[in-house]
Design a protein around this motif. Sequence first.
Motif, PDB file in Angstrom:
ATOM      1  N   ASN A  91       0.821  -1.215   0.000  1.00  0.00           N
ATOM      2  CA  ASN A  91       0.000   0.000   0.000  1.00  0.00           C
ATOM      3  C   ASN A  91       0.854   1.264   0.000  1.00  0.00           C
ATOM      4  O   ASN A  91       0.493   2.268  -0.618  1.00  0.00           O
ATOM      5  CB  ASN A  91      -0.932  -0.008   1.208  1.00  0.00           C
ATOM      6  N   PHE A 104      -2.125   4.029  -0.892  1.00  0.00           N
ATOM      7  CA  PHE A 104      -3.444   3.548  -0.460  1.00  0.00           C
ATOM      8  C   PHE A 104      -3.583   3.729   1.054  1.00  0.00           C
ATOM      9  O   PHE A 104      -2.632   3.451   1.798  1.00  0.00           O
ATOM     10  CB  PHE A 104      -3.577   2.073  -0.818  1.00  0.00           C
ATOM     11  N   PRO A 105      -4.767   4.182   1.541  1.00  0.00           N
ATOM     12  CA  PRO A 105      -5.960   4.538   0.775  1.00  0.00           C
ATOM     13  C   PRO A 105      -6.030   6.036   0.499  1.00  0.00           C
ATOM     14  O   PRO A 105      -5.547   6.851   1.276  1.00  0.00           O
ATOM     15  CB  PRO A 105      -7.090   4.116   1.722  1.00  0.00           C
ATOM     16  N   ASP A 132     -11.302   8.826  -0.980  1.00  0.00           N
ATOM     17  CA  ASP A 132     -12.473   8.070  -1.421  1.00  0.00           C
ATOM     18  C   ASP A 132     -12.375   6.616  -0.991  1.00  0.00           C
ATOM     19  O   ASP A 132     -13.386   5.984  -0.623  1.00  0.00           O
ATOM     20  CB  ASP A 132     -12.617   8.157  -2.945  1.00  0.00           C
ATOM     21  N   GLU A 133     -11.181   6.048  -1.054  1.00  0.00           N
ATOM     22  CA  GLU A 133     -11.012   4.667  -0.616  1.00  0.00           C
ATOM     23  C   GLU A 133     -11.214   4.542   0.891  1.00  0.00           C
ATOM     24  O   GLU A 133     -11.754   3.536   1.373  1.00  0.00           O
ATOM     25  CB  GLU A 133      -9.617   4.165  -1.021  1.00  0.00           C
ATOM     26  N   ARG A 134     -10.811   5.560   1.639  1.00  0.00           N
ATOM     27  CA  ARG A 134     -11.040   5.549   3.089  1.00  0.00           C
ATOM     28  C   ARG A 134     -12.529   5.557   3.391  1.00  0.00           C
ATOM     29  O   ARG A 134     -13.003   4.850   4.297  1.00  0.00           O
ATOM     30  CB  ARG A 134     -10.341   6.757   3.725  1.00  0.00           C
ATOM     31  N   ARG A 149      -5.824  -1.715  -2.668  1.00  0.00           N
ATOM     32  CA  ARG A 149      -6.593  -1.184  -3.795  1.00  0.00           C
ATOM     33  C   ARG A 149      -6.923  -2.332  -4.748  1.00  0.00           C
ATOM     34  O   ARG A 149      -6.068  -3.182  -5.032  1.00  0.00           O
ATOM     35  CB  ARG A 149      -5.783  -0.118  -4.517  1.00  0.00           C
ATOM     36  N   VAL A 174     -14.801   3.292  -7.242  1.00  0.00           N
ATOM     37  CA  VAL A 174     -13.734   3.150  -6.255  1.00  0.00           C
ATOM     38  C   VAL A 174     -13.720   1.704  -5.806  1.00  0.00           C
ATOM     39  O   VAL A 174     -14.768   1.153  -5.446  1.00  0.00           O
ATOM     40  CB  VAL A 174     -13.964   4.091  -5.055  1.00  0.00           C
ATOM     41  N   VAL A 197     -11.887  -1.572  -3.503  1.00  0.00           N
ATOM     42  CA  VAL A 197     -11.033  -2.030  -2.406  1.00  0.00           C
ATOM     43  C   VAL A 197     -11.184  -3.539  -2.300  1.00  0.00           C
ATOM     44  O   VAL A 197     -12.304  -4.059  -2.376  1.00  0.00           O
ATOM     45  CB  VAL A 197     -11.420  -1.356  -1.074  1.00  0.00           C
ATOM     46  N   TYR A 246     -16.967  -2.216  -4.308  1.00  0.00           N
ATOM     47  CA  TYR A 246     -16.928  -1.168  -5.326  1.00  0.00           C
ATOM     48  C   TYR A 246     -18.022  -0.149  -5.029  1.00  0.00           C
ATOM     49  O   TYR A 246     -19.190  -0.515  -4.865  1.00  0.00           O
ATOM     50  CB  TYR A 246     -17.129  -1.750  -6.724  1.00  0.00           C
TER      51      TYR A 246
END
Length: 715
Positions: free
Chosen positions: A564, A571-572, A575-577, A593, A609, A611, A625
């Motif tokens: 990561n 990462f993250p 948005d991923e968080r 990711r 997005v 994960v 997603y």
Amino acid sequence: MQETEDGYLDDVAWDLLPAYRRRTALSRTNMSTVYLAEDLTHHNRLVALKVQESSPGLSERFERESRIALTIEHPNVVPVYAAGEVGRSRYLAMHYVQGHNLRQVLNERNGVLGFQETLRIVGQVAAALDSTHALGLVHRDVKPANIMIEDGTGHVYLCDFGIAKDISTTGLTATGVFVGTPDYSSPEQVRGGMIDRRTDVYSLAVVVQHCLTGSPSTRLSTAPAVHRVLAKALAPDPADRFGSCAEFVHALATAKSRRTLKLSLTALGVVAVLATTTILLSGNNIPLALDRVPEALRGDCSAATPATITCRTREGQETSTELLADQAGVDEAYGRAVRSAGVAKNGDCASANGGEHRYPLTGPAKGRVLCYARDGVAHVVWTDIAARTLTRAEAPQDAPLRQAWTSWTGGTAAFPTEDERATISVSSGANCVRADLDAFPTALAGVTCTPLGIGAQQVSYYRFASLPPLRDQFTGMVAEAKAPVGVSCANAPGFLGTQRHDWLGTDIGQLMCRTGADGALSISWTMEPLSIIGVVTGSDPRAVHGWWSQWHLSPLNRIVEATNAQADPPFPTADERKLLDHIPPVSRNHCVRAAPSLKWRDVGALPAVGVACGRTSGAELVAYYQFSDVTTMRTVHGPVGGQDNDCRNLPEGFNGGSDYSRGGGTGNLRCYTYKETGERGMAWTDERFAIRVVAHRGTSPLAMIDWWTHDAGPV
């Protein structure tokens, strides 16, 4: 070489140079441009790429420069790797010297250098010039701008043979036509007369003047001995000058020995006093030799031959250092020493006699060492990769000599070193010991351990400083084994194959299985996020592969953390968080990711997005997603509606789908079993957050539904 603005990079048709990738422009003249570029055919090594557009007047000269540059092989001449012609351009690919030219150094030092530093620099230039003279070549443009000094090492390179002349043939420049740089050129060169090696002797003497006075045209008023040396080198008649550059530098060093030099800048009326300088060597090429002798040995030294320096330490130990032109010469000389000693690769010369190995045993390799005894005399012979030298020492007693060698080179360290501790920390083994690095010469450290678990006999780990040497090492191993690509080690014929391996779809390395000449089985693999190569051995193919499958990802948290951190962007993201916050903590395991291949499989080309997490009690890999809206999400998953074959009722074959409502969320749940592989999976949506989840490599249907009911999310 200093970088400049790269506004003229488009001058070169780079699509015609597919072997090189430009970075920036370094310099430009009316005749050519030099770029910093990556050599894509040699592991992206940096090169200085000199490019010139073909023209009737310049093409022949550039072709001669290419031929001359490719002919010269000397440690103080910038190596040329390749030359050629593409389209309307000719090019030279040269070693990129990260440093400054002497003119820039002089500008930074207010135009003046000390005598000792001047002598060290021109001594290396003299060695390069005499080497070219031996080939029948005269440089004709010796000046500070053509003398490069490497940062860090201080190593000196002579460059730019664009107007060098082969005195054995008719040249491009007719008699009576001057080429060169006036301030540094000899009288005969300015007149366009006959030239030879003494022309370069004159120019080198002007460079010395410039270094000591700040100007090439200022004449020295100094001690008589030094004055006589410079006067001889600058004599108007070539016949009155020194016969070689080395002879001139040696005379200068001898004249300065153990005296204080006073310089009178007569043109400015300024007097500068330089510090006392002691020249400890005598013989040809002395200033060049000293900086190649191991620093701990630079005491009472003298030149036994132009290529061999003998030194005596303060303790009275005598050593002999042989100066070699390149690594091939070092390897040849060292190979002769090893064959003569009759010692095989083994041991540790820091602790016992009769050894031959790389040193140090951990950390970046400095060279190789051989220690042995014969006829009551102890011997140590070692090489230095950076200096291209081979040094010998002998003494009546074995242990003191080996201890002295350790202090001279830093050739050993107690186990475990910092690099070895870092390697042990990512191993799946116990009772680790230092590993032999001969088979992994670019590794920083290696450890061999007793494997955890069952199925393997021994496991070793090798730590590298970066990915390029790791990949080079593994590529060589695959090529040596002739392992077919894309063959799974789980069922490889003859236990021979290689393929990439991943974590949650994210590529993290390569593995190879092979059978050794002795019948031993091994799996080697790279763990690229940690810059590690692992090697596990055993006797049964299924058992060895079973161990690898179970243990190669240990410690998983370190692998995921490094993966990561190296992601681009790390990462993250924000948005991923946000998406991670919708995953229940019990299923938020070792998340990364979502890999592009996994994302394409699950949601196609639609923007989302993604994960991936795992393992869970229901599936090994779960991908989440989040879409911009529910409509886009339904485009991938399909419409909601219908209550047929509710997956929660464990339908036959675990194939079904239905809408669901739970915990305030609604969506559609589907379950499936692939006929070809028997793999089970699930996919569901959450209308509240426009999230679709895909669970791959499921466990039993009952365990999957239990996990989905209590721990799957979103929340």
